[in-house]
Design an enzyme around this catalytic site. Structure first.
Site, short mmCIF file in Angstrom:
data_model
loop_
_atom_site.label_atom_id
_atom_site.label_comp_id
_atom_site.label_asym_id
_atom_site.label_seq_id
_atom_site.Cartn_x
_atom_site.Cartn_y
_atom_site.Cartn_z
N GLY A 200 0.83 -1.19 0.00
CA GLY A 200 0.00 0.00 0.00
C GLY A 200 0.86 1.24 0.00
O GLY A 200 2.01 1.21 0.45
N GLN B 280 2.86 9.98 1.24
CA GLN B 280 4.15 9.29 1.34
C GLN B 280 5.09 9.66 0.19
O GLN B 280 6.28 9.40 0.28
CB GLN B 280 3.96 7.78 1.39
CG GLN B 280 3.32 7.31 2.68
CD GLN B 280 3.16 5.82 2.69
OE1 GLN B 280 2.15 5.28 2.23
NE2 GLN B 280 4.18 5.13 3.19
N CYS C 92 6.00 -0.04 7.42
CA CYS C 92 5.61 1.08 6.57
C CYS C 92 6.78 1.50 5.72
O CYS C 92 7.91 1.57 6.21
CB CYS C 92 5.14 2.24 7.44
SG CYS C 92 4.58 3.68 6.52
N LEU C 93 6.51 1.80 4.46
CA LEU C 93 7.57 2.25 3.56
C LEU C 93 8.17 3.58 4.02
O LEU C 93 9.31 3.88 3.69
CB LEU C 93 7.03 2.38 2.13
CG LEU C 93 6.54 1.08 1.49
CD1 LEU C 93 5.93 1.35 0.13
CD2 LEU C 93 7.67 0.06 1.39
N HIS D 186 -4.51 1.39 7.51
CA HIS D 186 -3.15 1.95 7.55
C HIS D 186 -3.01 3.09 6.54
O HIS D 186 -2.52 4.17 6.87
CB HIS D 186 -2.15 0.83 7.26
CG HIS D 186 -0.72 1.26 7.24
ND1 HIS D 186 0.19 0.86 8.18
CD2 HIS D 186 -0.03 2.03 6.35
CE1 HIS D 186 1.37 1.37 7.89
NE2 HIS D 186 1.26 2.09 6.77
N GLU D 187 -3.44 2.85 5.31
CA GLU D 187 -3.28 3.87 4.26
C GLU D 187 -4.18 5.07 4.49
O GLU D 187 -3.76 6.21 4.28
CB GLU D 187 -3.52 3.27 2.87
CG GLU D 187 -2.56 2.16 2.48
CD GLU D 187 -1.08 2.48 2.69
OE1 GLU D 187 -0.67 3.65 2.52
OE2 GLU D 187 -0.33 1.55 3.02
N HIS E 159 -2.70 7.51 6.85
CA HIS E 159 -1.72 8.42 6.23
C HIS E 159 -2.40 9.69 5.70
O HIS E 159 -1.81 10.77 5.73
CB HIS E 159 -1.00 7.74 5.07
CG HIS E 159 0.16 6.90 5.46
ND1 HIS E 159 1.29 7.41 6.06
CD2 HIS E 159 0.39 5.57 5.31
CE1 HIS E 159 2.17 6.44 6.28
NE2 HIS E 159 1.63 5.30 5.84
#
Length: 158
Positions: free
Chosen positions: A46, A51, A88-89, A130-131, A134
């Site tokens: 994701g 991000q 997480c990225l 999660h996304e 953000h």
């Protein structure tokens, strides 16, 4: 194919609230393509627009069932509970345990401009939550009840 730079924890853009997408145009469609390319290159499941430094309510998700581009997503319903590890990225090398709903129902606009309602469970539900966090400037570490050091992670793998 265009890869965008993933913003890392500490970058102030990750803590800002994203704006609604008012019009699906070529810029938004290119953004979704670039996000997908970036997510796949980074081996993620994701990615949210903040991000990569774009404060728009756009996310891409692929938990193994194909790419989903979500524009202006909202969670309509959630129930149950799952507790498990997340990464997480934007927080490379970190993992933490986070409680999330086991089931979510979400509504979004797809790149074709159609309204979609999706029901998700387990990893897919976790990923949506999660996304969408953000998009409101929330990182998973804010919700984690346990964060792991690299030594702890290495010991778990043995």
């Amino acid at each position: 194919m265009a890869y965008r730079q993933i913003r890392i924890d500490g970058d102030e853009v990750l803590r800002k609230k994203s704006r609604q997408v008012e019009k699906i145009d070529e810029k938004i469609l290119t953004l979704i393509e670039d996000m997908a390319d970036t997510m796949y290159k980074a081996d993620g499941v994701g990615l949210a627009a903040p991000q990569i430094g774009i404060l728009k309510r756009v996310v891409t998700i692929d938990v193994g069932e194909g790419l989903i581009g979500m524009i202006n997503p909202v969670i309509l319903e959630q129930r149950g509970e799952q507790d498990g590890p997340e990464g997480c990225l934007s927080l490379p090398g970190t993992t933490g345990d986070v409680k999330r709903p086991m089931y979510v129902k979400a509504k979004y606009t797809n790149p074709a401009g159609e309204t979609v309602i999706v029901e998700a469970e387990e990893l897919f539900a976790r990923c949506i939550c999660h996304e969408l966090d953000h998009l409101d400037g929330v990182l998973y570490k804010d919700r984690a009840h346990k964060m792991y050091t690299q030594d702890e992670l290495d010991n778990m793998k043995q």
